[in-house]
Design a protein around this motif. Sequence first.
Motif, mmCIF file in Angstrom:
data_model
loop_
_atom_site.group_PDB
_atom_site.id
_atom_site.type_symbol
_atom_site.label_atom_id
_atom_site.label_comp_id
_atom_site.label_asym_id
_atom_site.label_seq_id
_atom_site.Cartn_x
_atom_site.Cartn_y
_atom_site.Cartn_z
ATOM 1 N N SER A 65 0.840 -1.199 0.000
ATOM 2 C CA SER A 65 0.000 0.000 0.000
ATOM 3 C C SER A 65 0.877 1.252 0.000
ATOM 4 C CB SER A 65 -0.987 -0.015 1.169
ATOM 5 O OG SER A 65 -0.411 0.500 2.316
ATOM 6 N N SER A 102 -13.825 14.445 9.575
ATOM 7 C CA SER A 102 -14.730 13.343 9.890
ATOM 8 C C SER A 102 -14.291 12.054 9.189
ATOM 9 C CB SER A 102 -16.181 13.712 9.573
ATOM 10 O OG SER A 102 -16.337 13.885 8.199
ATOM 11 N N LEU A 103 -13.651 12.201 8.023
ATOM 12 C CA LEU A 103 -13.145 11.005 7.344
ATOM 13 C C LEU A 103 -11.995 10.369 8.120
ATOM 14 C CD1 LEU A 103 -13.053 12.013 3.562
ATOM 15 C CD2 LEU A 103 -14.337 10.134 4.558
ATOM 16 N N PHE A 104 -11.202 11.219 8.753
ATOM 17 C CA PHE A 104 -10.009 10.733 9.459
ATOM 18 C C PHE A 104 -10.312 10.359 10.909
ATOM 19 C CE2 PHE A 104 -6.539 12.980 6.714
ATOM 20 C CZ PHE A 104 -6.902 12.175 5.659
ATOM 21 N N GLU A 105 -11.571 10.455 11.280
ATOM 22 C CA GLU A 105 -11.983 10.235 12.659
ATOM 23 C C GLU A 105 -11.406 8.944 13.251
ATOM 24 O OE1 GLU A 105 -16.172 10.015 12.876
ATOM 25 O OE2 GLU A 105 -16.183 10.254 15.059
ATOM 26 N N ASP A 106 -11.501 7.867 12.450
ATOM 27 C CA ASP A 106 -11.027 6.574 12.937
ATOM 28 C C ASP A 106 -9.554 6.607 13.284
ATOM 29 O OD1 ASP A 106 -13.307 4.994 12.949
ATOM 30 O OD2 ASP A 106 -13.253 4.800 10.770
ATOM 31 N N TYR A 107 -8.791 7.300 12.438
ATOM 32 C CA TYR A 107 -7.342 7.337 12.661
ATOM 33 C C TYR A 107 -7.006 8.200 13.867
ATOM 34 C CZ TYR A 107 -7.248 5.182 8.095
ATOM 35 O OH TYR A 107 -7.453 4.320 7.062
ATOM 36 N N GLU A 153 -7.921 6.044 16.849
ATOM 37 C CA GLU A 153 -6.982 4.936 17.002
ATOM 38 C C GLU A 153 -5.737 5.366 17.761
ATOM 39 O OE1 GLU A 153 -6.464 2.561 13.395
ATOM 40 O OE2 GLU A 153 -4.349 2.420 13.950
ATOM 41 N N GLN A 173 -6.050 16.956 3.039
ATOM 42 C CA GLN A 173 -5.859 15.568 3.462
ATOM 43 C C GLN A 173 -4.393 15.294 3.771
ATOM 44 O OE1 GLN A 173 -7.536 13.010 0.485
ATOM 45 N NE2 GLN A 173 -9.636 13.399 1.142
ATOM 46 N N ASN A 174 -3.518 15.808 2.944
ATOM 47 C CA ASN A 174 -2.087 15.592 3.184
ATOM 48 C C ASN A 174 -1.616 16.313 4.445
ATOM 49 O OD1 ASN A 174 -0.548 13.943 1.140
ATOM 50 N ND2 ASN A 174 -1.823 15.182 -0.188
ATOM 51 N N SER A 186 -3.254 14.332 7.412
ATOM 52 C CA SER A 186 -2.729 12.970 7.590
ATOM 53 C C SER A 186 -1.283 13.043 8.051
ATOM 54 C CB SER A 186 -2.843 12.167 6.298
ATOM 55 O OG SER A 186 -1.914 12.601 5.345
ATOM 56 N N ILE A 245 -1.454 13.656 11.719
ATOM 57 C CA ILE A 245 -1.905 12.471 12.457
ATOM 58 C C ILE A 245 -0.781 11.436 12.519
ATOM 59 C CG2 ILE A 245 -3.518 10.519 12.431
ATOM 60 C CD1 ILE A 245 -5.584 12.411 11.159
ATOM 61 N N ARG A 246 -0.115 11.241 11.398
ATOM 62 C CA ARG A 246 0.947 10.230 11.358
ATOM 63 C C ARG A 246 2.099 10.578 12.291
ATOM 64 N NH1 ARG A 246 0.779 10.085 5.853
ATOM 65 N NH2 ARG A 246 2.711 11.278 5.809
ATOM 66 N N VAL A 296 5.133 4.450 6.778
ATOM 67 C CA VAL A 296 4.204 4.402 5.661
ATOM 68 C C VAL A 296 4.295 5.664 4.806
ATOM 69 C CG1 VAL A 296 1.729 4.676 5.253
ATOM 70 C CG2 VAL A 296 2.572 2.696 6.432
#
Lengths: 224, 428
Positions: free
Chosen positions: B269, B306-311, B314, B341-342, B345, B348-349, B393
């Motif tokens: 991925s 809201s799309l990144f909510e899970d991450y 987590e 998004q970039n 993310s 978050i990363r 990643v």
Amino acid sequence: MKILIIEDEQELANDMVKYLTNEQYLCECASDFHAAMEKVYGHDYDCILLDLMLPGGDGLTILEELKRLKKQDGVIIISAKNAIDDKVKGLKLGADDYLAKPFHQAELAARVESLIRRKQFDSNNLIVQNELSIDINAKAVTVNDQPLNLTKKEYNLLLFFIGNKNRVLSKGALAEHLSGDFADMFESHDFVYAHVKNLKRKLKEKDYGDYLKTIYGTGYKWER
Amino acid sequence: MSRLLNRPLKAFALYALIILVISIPVYVLVIDYIWTSELDENNWLTLQHTKQRLQSKQFTQAEIENINHIWGELQPGVSIIKVDRKISFKDSIYEAIRPNEFDEDDGEDRFRGLKTFVELNGEPYILTIETNVEESDETFAAVAGITLLFFIILFIGFILLNRRIATKTWQPFYATLRSLQSFELSKDSSVHLPSSDIQEFQELNQSLLHLIKSNVNDYQQQKSFTENASHELQTPIALLKSKMDLLIQQKDISPEISELLNSIEAPLSRLSRINKNLLLLVKVENYQYSDQEQLDVKEHLDSTISLFEDYLNEKQLQLSNQVKEAIVVNANSFLVETLIQNLLSNSIRHTSKGGQIAISSNGKSLIVMNTGKESLDQSRLFERFSNTTKGKVSSGLGLAIIREIANKYGWQVGYSFENGFHIFTVEF
């Protein structure tokens, strides 16, 4: 149910046939523009998987031709171009869905399933799986006629599992289905466990059979 | 930093000034010499004339005394005086500074005198004659004044000439400079440099054109290489992904194999993401995604969160979104979404578990802060594959994409590290 796979990459077309073919679906392949046109003129398909870059012509021309002939075939564009322009153009020309390469076969299967279902049931869109029934239009799930309250993500997962019955779904495929294209931006997809665990628990509470299996190390499988 | 033509102007002006300053005493000395020698000659002539007349008239001693008296009254500095002894001396020149009743300024004047010996009626006399000479300091002042005046005229002339030369002769040079300043390797495929009838400029332009041409070629080749490479990689990646999907369907997979299959997923991925990002970069560079619309960054931000909510959940990250008002920009919707998004993310990363992310705005900018340990290397942060952090990643292209998109619309991207927060800013 007949599916036409228009894809010039033979290997990928074979994989799609292997994955999609089951007791329900029958797959045919066309690897170039002219072969595809012949098949489109001669037969009706429930779903056409259309690659845009084809030897001999543009996939969008096939789409235009289908619409000109007023054919009812559902069309999912699968393109390596991943260009937003193609997506917009394709959907404007009447394609039902768009999937960018590379994709998980599970995602493709779920999209095909969903498209065929939409085409078949116009008003009363109901999926019945043993004691489980899903009203797609109302987004309502019942088990043994008892309402099952699912979060949006659990509901999406449930549909995804049902669209991929008896197939092992990897965590990555599930994550990508839930979060979309950017799932591969993140290293961990552990949140998938949590959602599946909740879904399993809720189904179990309503005494639904243990169809959702965990496959050690790889992912999950909905067995029927 | 001074301009090219001002350098020689300064040098010329300085040189002219030095020469003119040196010329002042030289002029004064020369003028003084001419003055005095002319006056001496004049005095001598007058004296000779007077001497001859006196000797030819046969004046008595009383008459001579009378003459001396009247003469002295009429013209000061002139005298004929009887000496006791007959002393023979040569004509002598002397200089004296004496008050002058007619001089209204300082009352003192320089006089140049000549003494000679004359014999009248057998008696010795000294005949003296004086003429007023211009003082050296007055000459000096006049010369200096005139020199200064000429220097000013010279300097103004230099400036005017310089301007003329600049606008005419150097014009092709400045035109070339402007062309080069507006040249961008990623945008322009060629550059127009004006032709010139000056050999050096013509050579300069030709060398530049040659250099630019080879650079543009290299750049295009590199770009099309990236594009072709990522296009070519797409199919094998798609096949790998699809084979993996089929492989895990196999029955009776041993735990070892299943473990292996699982560990293939992450690098696969990542490969897929790198390739996607490379393609995206090439497309942005190639001016695809040209259609624009008025859109609200806040809307994209909210949907991305809201799309990144899970991450977020987590990693147990606390996210506070303080963007309350719309940030309206004119851009391509897909690119704005990609940028956000970039940006998000990335935060978050790189935030460790339990960290904080704060998003704020001041109307025309978006500020994303996340907790971190130390400042990142700012100089290479937005470069491709700069690998400032050893993310597992990370495609190494996220920030490069942010910068590329921002560049496309002329937005400013910034990074700073304050109070334990990495701060990324996008000024729209």
